[in-house]
Write a protein that holds these residues in place. Structure first.
Motif, short mmCIF file in Angstrom:
data_model
loop_
_atom_site.label_atom_id
_atom_site.label_comp_id
_atom_site.label_asym_id
_atom_site.label_seq_id
_atom_site.Cartn_x
_atom_site.Cartn_y
_atom_site.Cartn_z
N TRP A 255 0.85 -1.18 0.00
CA TRP A 255 0.00 0.00 0.00
C TRP A 255 0.89 1.24 0.00
O TRP A 255 1.75 1.39 0.88
N PRO A 256 0.71 2.16 -0.93
CA PRO A 256 1.54 3.36 -0.98
C PRO A 256 1.13 4.44 0.00
O PRO A 256 1.82 5.44 0.16
N ASP A 257 -0.01 4.26 0.67
CA ASP A 257 -0.57 5.23 1.61
C ASP A 257 -0.18 4.82 3.03
O ASP A 257 -0.45 3.69 3.45
N LEU A 258 0.47 5.70 3.78
CA LEU A 258 1.04 5.33 5.08
C LEU A 258 0.00 4.82 6.08
O LEU A 258 0.20 3.76 6.69
N PRO A 259 -1.13 5.53 6.31
CA PRO A 259 -2.11 4.97 7.25
C PRO A 259 -2.62 3.59 6.81
O PRO A 259 -2.76 2.68 7.66
N MET A 260 -2.85 3.40 5.52
CA MET A 260 -3.33 2.10 5.05
C MET A 260 -2.23 1.04 5.17
O MET A 260 -2.52 -0.11 5.52
N PHE A 261 -1.00 1.43 4.89
CA PHE A 261 0.10 0.47 5.03
C PHE A 261 0.19 -0.03 6.48
O PHE A 261 0.31 -1.23 6.73
N ARG A 262 0.11 0.88 7.43
CA ARG A 262 0.21 0.48 8.84
C ARG A 262 -1.01 -0.32 9.29
O ARG A 262 -0.88 -1.29 10.05
N PHE A 263 -2.17 0.08 8.82
CA PHE A 263 -3.41 -0.61 9.16
C PHE A 263 -3.39 -2.05 8.63
O PHE A 263 -3.65 -3.00 9.38
N ILE A 264 -3.08 -2.21 7.34
CA ILE A 264 -3.09 -3.56 6.76
C ILE A 264 -1.95 -4.39 7.33
O ILE A 264 -2.12 -5.60 7.57
N SER A 265 -0.79 -3.79 7.53
CA SER A 265 0.33 -4.55 8.11
C SER A 265 -0.05 -5.08 9.50
O SER A 265 0.28 -6.22 9.85
N ARG A 266 -0.72 -4.25 10.29
CA ARG A 266 -1.18 -4.70 11.60
C ARG A 266 -2.18 -5.84 11.44
O ARG A 266 -2.15 -6.83 12.19
N SER A 267 -3.06 -5.73 10.47
CA SER A 267 -4.06 -6.77 10.26
C SER A 267 -3.40 -8.09 9.85
O SER A 267 -3.83 -9.17 10.30
N ALA B 52 -11.01 5.91 -8.65
CA ALA B 52 -11.45 4.53 -8.78
C ALA B 52 -10.32 3.54 -8.53
O ALA B 52 -10.55 2.40 -8.16
N THR B 53 -9.08 3.97 -8.73
CA THR B 53 -7.97 3.02 -8.58
C THR B 53 -7.18 3.23 -7.29
O THR B 53 -6.18 2.56 -7.07
N SER B 54 -7.63 4.14 -6.43
CA SER B 54 -6.90 4.42 -5.20
C SER B 54 -6.85 3.17 -4.32
O SER B 54 -7.87 2.66 -3.88
N GLY B 55 -5.63 2.67 -4.09
CA GLY B 55 -5.46 1.57 -3.16
C GLY B 55 -5.90 0.21 -3.66
O GLY B 55 -5.95 -0.74 -2.90
N GLN B 56 -6.21 0.07 -4.96
CA GLN B 56 -6.59 -1.24 -5.44
C GLN B 56 -5.80 -1.59 -6.68
O GLN B 56 -5.13 -0.76 -7.28
#
Length: 452
Positions: free
Chosen positions: A56-68, A447-451
């Protein structure tokens, strides 16, 4: 008839079940009640690719998914991998050498967030293939392989002009029905329960939750309610007079029994990153070009076509996924897919894997299923308290519901119980869109953000 619950969760999809799991099992909350008129995980949760990635190139999403993913790995270890989690990785492919710098740039952006090292291989001497099963915790980061002979040796079924591959390591998939069953068994062992019913109203007093009313005529007294209704979260929000800022995209997949053994059962997720022209012979192209209704089938389709093998119910199959239509829409059930979808996906896959021609004659009869991506304008989830006291949301998990489920459950449980919050919590708050107009949010939408 009325009964009581410490916490009621509206929806028994992956988000609702994960919320109940973290409340009951991880936080020790008793008398957690899931309410859903459908069987658990049956609306959309079990109809995706069941995959996960820390890319994930977005820092909050990277940390969120990595934690998950951390939590999923803990769950896999605790269950002796009853959930069949693997780390085969995602392999991004291109047939255009001009795109190699873009692949490298994308990889460097994620590695800079903590995603692991980028290793560039100009020959095959140092590249380590992934194992089909197990988690291989030492394999992180990504490998950019530029040697076409190595790619051909690793994946001889790919198109001969495949120019480069980026193998992202902390990725793979798991068995979602098994994940759901394991969590539900743990929830039930600690007093949690499922009520097969539909919440049709929410009672409040002085802007505070006091209970929910059910379609059966009964009610549940509670001071806390979590909205985890998946693609129906907007409808659930209206019971609290809230406008939940979400929209839907329809995402489908084809399921092919791989009787011709086109895709090896130990293959990783494969993603073609170039625009694709569907594979037709010259006679088919002439015929399709002659009609305005079919001319689009010979035009380039967008990048992002992907495929993975799946063994289930005694059959070796593969899943083909391609979201070429990202127009926002309302959630309507039962789902209706483009009748041409299986033909389009299979003809597109043949650009990446020529052996897919073996299924051309039967492609229009292939089964299609899928579900809605429930998305916010910035494609981050909605997790946390709502403006009504005692009300919370765990929703808008887009196409990352399975991979993000554990961090979402952990985060909403922390909000509900007053525990400390991670640094990404505010990025997913309901109030982050406060003051923005519909036009403002439409401008944010990508439409392509984060996918993929």
């Amino acid at each position: 008839m009325s009964n009581q619950a410490e916490i009621v969760i509206c929806g028994a999809g992956i988000a609702g079940v994960a919320a109940a799991y973290h409340l009951a099992v991880r936080r020790g909350v008793r008398n957690v009640v899931l309410v859903d008129e459908r069987p658990p995980l049956s609306l959309t949760s079990a109809y995706g690719t069941e995959a996960y990635r820390n890319w994930w190139p977005d820092l909050p999403m990277f940390r969120f998914i990595s934690r998950s993913i951390d939590l999923l790995e803990e769950l896999a270890a605790e269950s002796e991998n009853a959930v069949r989690m693997n780390r085969r990785g995602y392999v991004f492919l291109t047939g255009d050498r001009r795109r190699i710098p873009e692949l490298e740039k994308d990889a460097e952006a994620v590695t800079s967030l903590g995603g692991g090292a980028l290793r560039i291989h100009r020959d095959g001497s140092s590249y380590v293939p992934s194992q089909p099963e197990g988690l291989q915790s030492d394999l992180t980061g990504a490998d950019l392989v530029l040697d076409t002979e190595t790619i051909g040796r690793l994946f001889p079924f790919l198109a001969d002009d495949t120019a480069a591959m980026l193998h992202v390591r902390r990725c793979g998939w798991l068995d979602v029905p098994s994940l759901g069953r394991w969590m539900l068994d743990r929830i039930a062992s600690l007093g949690g329960r499922i009520v097969k019913d539909k919440i049709i109203g929410v009672d409040t007093r002085n802007n505070r939750i006091t209970g929910v009313r059910l379609a059966s005529g009964s009610s549940i007294e509670t001071g806390k309610l979590v909205l985890a209704a998946g693609p129906l979260v907007g409808e659930a929000g209206r019971m609290l007079d809230l406008d939940v800022p979400v929209f839907m995209e329809l995402h489908g997949k084809i399921i092919v029994e791989d009787t011709a053994c086109v895709l090896p059962p130990g293959a990783p997720m494969l993603i073609w990153t170039d625009p694709v022209e569907l594979v037709w012979d010259e006679e088919e192209r002439r015929r399709l070009s002659s009609s305005a209704d079919t001319h689009y089938l010979i035009e380039p389709f967008p990048a992002g076509l992907h495929i993975r093998p799946r063994f289930r119910d005694g059959k070796q199959t593969f899943l083909g996924i391609w979201t070429y239509d990202v127009a926002p829409r309302e959630a309507v059930f039962p789902l209706v897919f483009d009748p041409a979808y299986p033909v389009i996906v299979l003809r597109g896959l043949a650009r990446m894997i020529p052996g897919m021609r073996a299924y051309f004659d039967t492609s229009d009869a292939l089964p299609v299923d899928g579900g809605y991506y429930c998305k916010t304008p910035d494609n981050r989830p909605l997790i946390g308290p709502l403006p009504v006291e005692g009300a919370y949301i765990a929703g808008a998990l887009s196409g990352y519901g399975v991979m993000g489920s554990q961090a979402a459950g952990e985060l909403v449980a922390a909000h509900v119980t007053g525990a400390s919050l991670p640094d990404y919590a505010q990025s997913f708050s309901f109030n982050r869109f406060g003051g923005l107009s519909d036009a403002d949010m439409a401008d944010m939408r990508s439409a392509t953000s984060g996918q993929l």
